[in-house]
Write a protein that holds these residues in place. Structure first.
Motif, PDB file in Angstrom:
ATOM      1  N   GLY A  71       8.738  -3.408 -33.989  1.00 54.92           N
ATOM      2  CA  GLY A  71       7.413  -3.165 -34.022  1.00 54.92           C
ATOM      3  C   GLY A  71       6.328  -3.838 -33.324  1.00 54.92           C
ATOM      4  N   VAL A  72       6.778  -5.089 -32.930  1.00 49.83           N
ATOM      5  CA  VAL A  72       5.803  -5.912 -32.075  1.00 49.83           C
ATOM      6  C   VAL A  72       5.681  -5.075 -30.771  1.00 49.83           C
ATOM      7  N   ALA A  73       6.662  -4.754 -30.171  1.00 45.38           N
ATOM      8  CA  ALA A  73       6.834  -3.987 -28.957  1.00 45.38           C
ATOM      9  C   ALA A  73       6.307  -2.601 -28.896  1.00 45.38           C
ATOM     10  N   LEU A  74       6.396  -1.963 -29.984  1.00 41.78           N
ATOM     11  CA  LEU A  74       5.972  -0.590 -30.096  1.00 41.78           C
ATOM     12  C   LEU A  74       4.276  -0.705 -30.152  1.00 41.78           C
ATOM     13  N   LYS A  75       3.812  -1.899 -30.699  1.00 44.02           N
ATOM     14  CA  LYS A  75       2.343  -2.256 -31.000  1.00 44.02           C
ATOM     15  C   LYS A  75       1.750  -2.426 -29.660  1.00 44.02           C
ATOM     16  N   TYR A  76       2.450  -3.108 -28.734  1.00 36.04           N
ATOM     17  CA  TYR A  76       1.611  -3.395 -27.398  1.00 36.04           C
ATOM     18  C   TYR A  76       1.810  -2.404 -26.130  1.00 36.04           C
ATOM     19  N   VAL A  77       2.894  -1.220 -26.704  1.00 38.61           N
ATOM     20  CA  VAL A  77       3.066  -0.219 -25.702  1.00 38.61           C
ATOM     21  C   VAL A  77       1.893   0.505 -25.557  1.00 38.61           C
ATOM     22  N   PHE A  78       0.877   0.637 -26.352  1.00 35.87           N
ATOM     23  CA  PHE A  78      -0.205   1.502 -26.227  1.00 35.87           C
ATOM     24  C   PHE A  78      -1.562   0.829 -26.128  1.00 35.87           C
ATOM     25  N   GLN A  79      -1.270  -0.491 -25.487  1.00 35.26           N
ATOM     26  CA  GLN A  79      -2.506  -1.182 -25.061  1.00 35.26           C
ATOM     27  C   GLN A  79      -2.442  -1.183 -23.761  1.00 35.26           C
ATOM     28  N   ARG A  80      -3.828  -1.333 -22.993  1.00 30.86           N
ATOM     29  CA  ARG A  80      -3.934  -1.637 -21.671  1.00 30.86           C
ATOM     30  C   ARG A  80      -3.570  -2.854 -21.039  1.00 30.86           C
ATOM     31  N   PRO A  81      -2.870  -2.922 -19.702  1.00 32.69           N
ATOM     32  CA  PRO A  81      -2.468  -4.060 -19.333  1.00 32.69           C
ATOM     33  C   PRO A  81      -3.693  -5.307 -19.249  1.00 32.69           C
ATOM     34  N   ILE A  82      -3.030  -6.596 -19.467  1.00 34.99           N
ATOM     35  CA  ILE A  82      -3.853  -7.765 -19.365  1.00 34.99           C
ATOM     36  C   ILE A  82      -4.119  -8.304 -18.018  1.00 34.99           C
ATOM     37  N   THR A  83      -3.120  -7.831 -17.185  1.00 36.33           N
ATOM     38  CA  THR A  83      -3.185  -8.607 -15.718  1.00 36.33           C
ATOM     39  C   THR A  83      -3.954  -7.745 -14.879  1.00 36.33           C
ATOM     40  N   VAL A  84      -4.240  -8.003 -13.729  1.00 38.79           N
ATOM     41  CA  VAL A  84      -5.025  -7.440 -12.813  1.00 38.79           C
ATOM     42  C   VAL A  84      -4.238  -7.235 -11.421  1.00 38.79           C
ATOM     43  N   ARG A  85      -4.591  -6.448 -10.580  1.00 38.56           N
ATOM     44  CA  ARG A  85      -3.713  -6.130  -9.446  1.00 38.56           C
ATOM     45  C   ARG A  85      -4.646  -6.837  -8.318  1.00 38.56           C
ATOM     46  N   TRP A  86      -3.995  -7.937  -8.151  1.00 42.89           N
ATOM     47  CA  TRP A  86      -4.598  -8.995  -7.293  1.00 42.89           C
ATOM     48  C   TRP A  86      -3.938  -8.524  -5.975  1.00 42.89           C
ATOM     49  N   PRO A  87      -4.622  -8.701  -4.735  1.00 43.21           N
ATOM     50  CA  PRO A  87      -6.019  -8.972  -4.305  1.00 43.21           C
ATOM     51  C   PRO A  87      -7.103  -7.832  -4.493  1.00 43.21           C
ATOM     52  N   GLU A  88      -6.499  -6.609  -4.781  1.00 39.95           N
ATOM     53  CA  GLU A  88      -7.604  -5.517  -5.004  1.00 39.95           C
ATOM     54  C   GLU A  88      -8.493  -5.763  -5.898  1.00 39.95           C
ATOM     55  N   GLU A  89      -7.914  -6.338  -7.202  1.00 38.97           N
ATOM     56  CA  GLU A  89      -8.816  -6.702  -8.215  1.00 38.97           C
ATOM     57  C   GLU A  89      -8.923  -8.157  -8.543  1.00 38.97           C
ATOM     58  N   ARG A  90     -10.027  -8.697  -8.833  1.00 39.74           N
ATOM     59  CA  ARG A  90     -10.392 -10.178  -9.066  1.00 39.74           C
ATOM     60  C   ARG A  90     -11.018 -10.208 -10.580  1.00 39.74           C
ATOM     61  N   ARG A  91     -10.559 -11.339 -11.186  1.00 32.31           N
ATOM     62  CA  ARG A  91     -11.226 -11.679 -12.246  1.00 32.31           C
ATOM     63  C   ARG A  91     -12.356 -12.173 -12.179  1.00 32.31           C
ATOM     64  N   ASP A  92     -13.590 -11.952 -13.162  1.00 34.37           N
ATOM     65  CA  ASP A  92     -14.824 -12.308 -13.095  1.00 34.37           C
ATOM     66  C   ASP A  92     -14.823 -13.523 -14.200  1.00 34.37           C
ATOM     67  N   TYR A  93     -14.777 -14.923 -13.609  1.00 35.10           N
ATOM     68  CA  TYR A  93     -14.682 -15.984 -14.621  1.00 35.10           C
ATOM     69  C   TYR A  93     -16.015 -16.387 -15.099  1.00 35.10           C
ATOM     70  N   GLY A  94     -17.267 -15.938 -14.469  1.00 34.19           N
ATOM     71  CA  GLY A  94     -18.509 -16.377 -14.908  1.00 34.19           C
ATOM     72  C   GLY A  94     -19.131 -17.621 -13.987  1.00 34.19           C
ATOM     73  N   ASP A  95     -20.146 -18.012 -14.336  1.00 30.45           N
ATOM     74  CA  ASP A  95     -20.811 -19.118 -13.509  1.00 30.45           C
ATOM     75  C   ASP A  95     -20.232 -20.450 -13.784  1.00 30.45           C
ATOM     76  N   ARG A  96     -19.778 -20.454 -15.140  1.00 31.93           N
ATOM     77  CA  ARG A  96     -19.259 -22.073 -15.310  1.00 31.93           C
ATOM     78  C   ARG A  96     -17.940 -22.421 -14.813  1.00 31.93           C
ATOM     79  N   ILE A  97     -17.340 -21.736 -13.970  1.00 33.48           N
ATOM     80  CA  ILE A  97     -16.221 -22.242 -13.448  1.00 33.48           C
ATOM     81  C   ILE A  97     -16.173 -23.375 -12.438  1.00 33.48           C
ATOM     82  N   ARG A  98     -15.149 -24.084 -12.430  1.00 30.69           N
ATOM     83  CA  ARG A  98     -15.406 -25.349 -11.743  1.00 30.69           C
ATOM     84  C   ARG A  98     -14.082 -25.142 -10.674  1.00 30.69           C
ATOM     85  N   GLY A  99     -14.636 -24.382  -9.311  1.00 30.81           N
ATOM     86  CA  GLY A  99     -13.788 -24.197  -8.245  1.00 30.81           C
ATOM     87  C   GLY A  99     -13.414 -25.262  -7.322  1.00 30.81           C
ATOM     88  N   PHE A 100     -13.241 -24.959  -6.021  1.00 31.33           N
ATOM     89  CA  PHE A 100     -12.878 -26.064  -5.328  1.00 31.33           C
ATOM     90  C   PHE A 100     -14.340 -26.693  -4.777  1.00 31.33           C
TER      91      PHE A 100
END
Length: 132
Positions: A9-38
């Motif tokens: 039932g859990v597996a069937l529930k998640y089959v119809f949801q869109r993927p959570i991951t992104v296709r890096w490096p074509e797509e990048r996550r936008d973390y906003g302005d408050r991220i502490r990068g390098f």
């Protein structure tokens, strides 16, 4: 048997949801302005006070002597936890975070070089996908 049905039932529930991951490096996550990068260092503002080295809890900052006779901080990225204490302790504001979190090194010894802290070497990468 009930456990297997629940798992199905859990597996069937998640089959119809869109993927959570992104296709890096074509797509990048936008973390906003408050991220502490390098952390980068503007050497024109650095007064070599060594406060950043004193407050670093991971002992990732070491000062080294450059050709101009001044001591500058270098960050061992293998130890840095990106806490930002060095940025907060810098009295002149020469150390600052950038929003780039995706820096790739081809050799394990490259990230120990202090030249990568120069603002001219690093440019921010704009995200294309939001987190929500």
């Amino acid at each position: 048997m009930i456990t297997h049905l629940k798992m199905f039932g859990v597996a069937l529930k998640y089959v119809f949801q869109r993927p959570i991951t992104v296709r890096w490096p074509e797509e990048r996550r936008d973390y906003g302005d408050r991220i502490r990068g390098f952390i980068i260092n503007d050497r024109t503002k650095c007064i070599s006070c060594q406060l950043c080295e004193a407050v670093c809890p991971a002992k990732a900052i070491r000062f080294h002597l450059e050709a101009d006779g001044k001591r500058y901080p270098g960050i061992d990225w293998g130890r840095c936890i990106l806490c930002g204490y060095c940025v907060d302790a810098c009295p002149t504001g020469s150390l600052r975070h950038i929003n780039n979190t995706e820096i790739v090194w081809t050799d394990l010894n490259v990230y120990r070089k202090p030249n990568e802290m120069d603002p001219d070497d690093v440019s921010p990468i704009v995200g294309t996908k939001s987190l929500v």
